[in-house]
Design an enzyme around this catalytic site. Sequence first.
Site, mmCIF file in Angstrom:
data_model
loop_
_atom_site.group_PDB
_atom_site.id
_atom_site.type_symbol
_atom_site.label_atom_id
_atom_site.label_comp_id
_atom_site.label_asym_id
_atom_site.label_seq_id
_atom_site.Cartn_x
_atom_site.Cartn_y
_atom_site.Cartn_z
ATOM 1 N N HIS A 69 0.834 -1.199 0.000
ATOM 2 C CA HIS A 69 0.000 0.000 0.000
ATOM 3 C C HIS A 69 0.870 1.250 0.000
ATOM 4 O O HIS A 69 1.462 1.608 1.013
ATOM 5 C CB HIS A 69 -0.934 -0.019 1.221
ATOM 6 C CG HIS A 69 -1.890 1.131 1.243
ATOM 7 N ND1 HIS A 69 -2.094 1.929 2.340
ATOM 8 C CD2 HIS A 69 -2.698 1.630 0.271
ATOM 9 C CE1 HIS A 69 -2.986 2.865 2.053
ATOM 10 N NE2 HIS A 69 -3.362 2.709 0.808
ATOM 11 N N GLU A 129 2.820 0.447 3.419
ATOM 12 C CA GLU A 129 2.289 -0.561 4.336
ATOM 13 C C GLU A 129 2.321 -1.901 3.611
ATOM 14 O O GLU A 129 1.732 -2.041 2.536
ATOM 15 C CB GLU A 129 0.850 -0.210 4.738
ATOM 16 C CG GLU A 129 0.774 0.976 5.703
ATOM 17 C CD GLU A 129 -0.654 1.431 5.999
ATOM 18 O OE1 GLU A 129 -0.901 1.903 7.109
ATOM 19 O OE2 GLU A 129 -1.523 1.330 5.110
#
Length: 596
Positions: free
Chosen positions: A142, A154
Site C-alpha cells: 500500500h 504498508e
Amino acid sequence: MARDFSTVGVVGLGTMGAGIVEVFARNGIDVVAVEISEPALERGRVTLTGSTDRAVAKGKLAAADRDALHERVQFAVGLDALHSVDLVIEAVPEHLDLKQRIFAELDRVCRPETILATNTSSLSVTEISVATSRPNQVIGIHFFNPAPVMKLVEVVRTVVTSPEVVADVEALCARLGKVDVTINDRAGFIANALLFGYLNHAVGMFESHYATREDIDAAMKLGCGLPMGPLALMDLIGLDTAYEILDTMYRRGGRDRRHAPVPLLKQMVTAGLLGRKSGRGFYTYERPGSPKVVPDETTPLATDTALADGARAITKVGIVGSGTMATGIIEVFAKAGYEVVSVTRGVEKSATVCEAVKTSLNKGVVRGKLAEDDRDAALGRITWSATLDHLADVDLVVEAVIEELSVKKALFASLDEICKPGVVLATTTSSLPVIDVAMATQRPADVVGLHFFNPAPVMPLVEVVRTIRTSPETAATARAVCAALGKTGVVCGDRSGFIVNALLFPYLNDAVKMLEASYSTADDIDHAMKLGCGYPMGPFELLDVVGLDVSLAIQRELYLELREPGFAPAPLLEHLVTAGYLGRKTRRGFRDHSHR
Ligand SMILES: NC(=O)c1ccc[n+]([C@@H]2O[C@H](COP(=O)([O-])OP(=O)(O)OC[C@H]3O[C@@H](n4cnc5c(N)ncnc54)[C@H](O)[C@@H]3O)[C@@H](O)[C@H]2O)c1
C-alpha cells in the site's frame, strides 16, 4: 537469497498507478504499465510525463534521468503484457469484484513464481488472494499519495502469505527508498484506519455549513502543521476512491458510523466532481489533473470584506488572566501596535506576567526577529493592572482565565457592568460553550470566541467562534482583529472542539484504541502517520506533548456533547491518566521520557 525484481507490472495508471510506475522506474526497475484502453493508457502516460517534468523543473530530477526513467517503462493495453514480470502491483478502482477478476486473470497470465500485489486501501487482501491459485504469493503493498513523494509503504500480509514473500517485498521497499511497516490484513491498515474517520468528519462539517472549506483546511494546516487540509486531501485522493474506501471500512470495520460516507460525497461523485483528477471537487482546479486551485463562485473575495461587514474600530484591548495563554496574547497584541491593559488578580501576578512578556520579547531580539526599539515600544503600550475597572474604556476584552465555566461566567457578568457599550467581549476558552459565557451578560450579541493556540506568539491560527447570538459585526470585528495580528482567523460554530480539536482528538483517541487492540506498535503507528500522511508528529508523540490528561478531558467533552459512540475515550488513555502517566510533563506517557 532475496528475490531479484528486475521487471514489475503495474495495473491501472490512475492517481496511484501512475505514481507507482514512477517510483519503480526511478529506482532502475523496468516496468510494464497496463491499462484497460488506449485513452486510459494515454492519460496514464500524460500523468507520468507531467509528474517527471515537474520534478525536473523543481531540480529534483536531472533531465537525462527523466529520459532514462521513461525508457524503462513499456505501456500496454491488457494484462497479457505481464507474462514475464517478477511482481505485479494492481491499482485499479477500489471494488472487490473487479480486483478479484483481475487477480484471477493475473494468476493465469503470469509465471507461477510471480508475486501478485494489490495497492488496495481498504479491501481484504485475503479475499482478493483467494481468487488466485497462489494465495501464499499474494500480498498488499500500500503506497501513499503521491507515491513518488510519500516515504511510507504498508506491507500487508494475510494469514497465508508466505514469510519469504513478505521478506522479499520488504527488501524491495528498502531498495525503493521507502520505509515499510508490515501489518496484518485489517480494514484501512494503520494510516487509513486513522485518517478516514477524520476526513469524513471534515466533510460533514463542510456539508453542515459549520465552517467554509477554506477555513476547515486552514485550521488543520495552521493548527496542526499538516501538509494540507482535509478537503484538499480528499480532492487529491479522489472522491470516488475516498467514497469506496469509507464504504468498505464501514462494512468491514465494525460499522463505525464515522465511516459511513457523508451523503454529500456520494452526490459529488455522482455529479462527476471527483477532485483533482476531474478538475473539480471541493475546490476547482486549473484543468483535470492539475494541482493548481483556481477561484470559483465560493472563493472568498480577496478584498477586505470585514470592514464592509461592519467591523468596529479597535485600538485599546483588555486582556484578563495571568497564565500561559494570557501572557502570549498580551505579547501578540502589544507587538501588533494595540494599546493593551493587562488585568490579573494581584500586583505580584502582574509582575510575573510582565517578566514573562519581557523575557519572550527579549528572546525575539536575541534571535534577530525583533528590533530593540520595537520591543521597547511594545512594552510601552502595556498597562499593568489588578482591577477590572481599568477596562472601562477598552474596545475589546480578551478573557484568558482558568477553564472553569463558573469563573468565566462571573467574569463576563462583571465585564458587562464595567465595559462601555459596543465593546467586543471575547473568550479564549478551548472547550466550554461560548454561548454559556455570552448569556452571563446582557449583551450576548457582542460576545465571541477567540481561540488562540499555544504558544500564541508563534501559532498562526485563531478560531473565531460565533454563537447563535453573535452579531455579524462582532464576528467581522474579531476577524479583522485576527488579520491585524497577522493571524489567520477561521470562523466556526459554537460546538465542542470547534474545528481543530474536534477533528484532531478523535484521531488521537483512535490511535490509542489501535495500540490497545495490539494491531501495531506506537513506533509503527507514529511512523505511518508521519511518513504516509506527512504529519509533523505521530499521534503518540503528540499525545505525550499535549498531555494525556488534557487530551482525555477534550475527548470526554466531545463525547458528551456529540454522543458519538466512536468518540468514547480509549480505556488505555483513561488508565494511563489514572496511573499518573500524563506525558512529557510527568516524564512518562506513552513513552518513557526520563532519560531524554
Ligand atoms: N487515491 C489514493 O490516494 C490512494 C492511495 C493509496 C491507495 N489507493 C488505492 O489504489 C487503488 C487505485 O486507486 P486510484 O485512486 O489510483 O484510482 P483511479 O480511479 O485514479 O485509477 C484507477 C485506474 O484503473 C484503471 N482500470 C480500471 N479497470 C482496469 C482494468 N480492468 N485493467 C487495467 N486498468 C483498469 C482505470 O482506467 C484508472 O485509470 C485503489 O485500490 C485505491 O484504494 C488509492
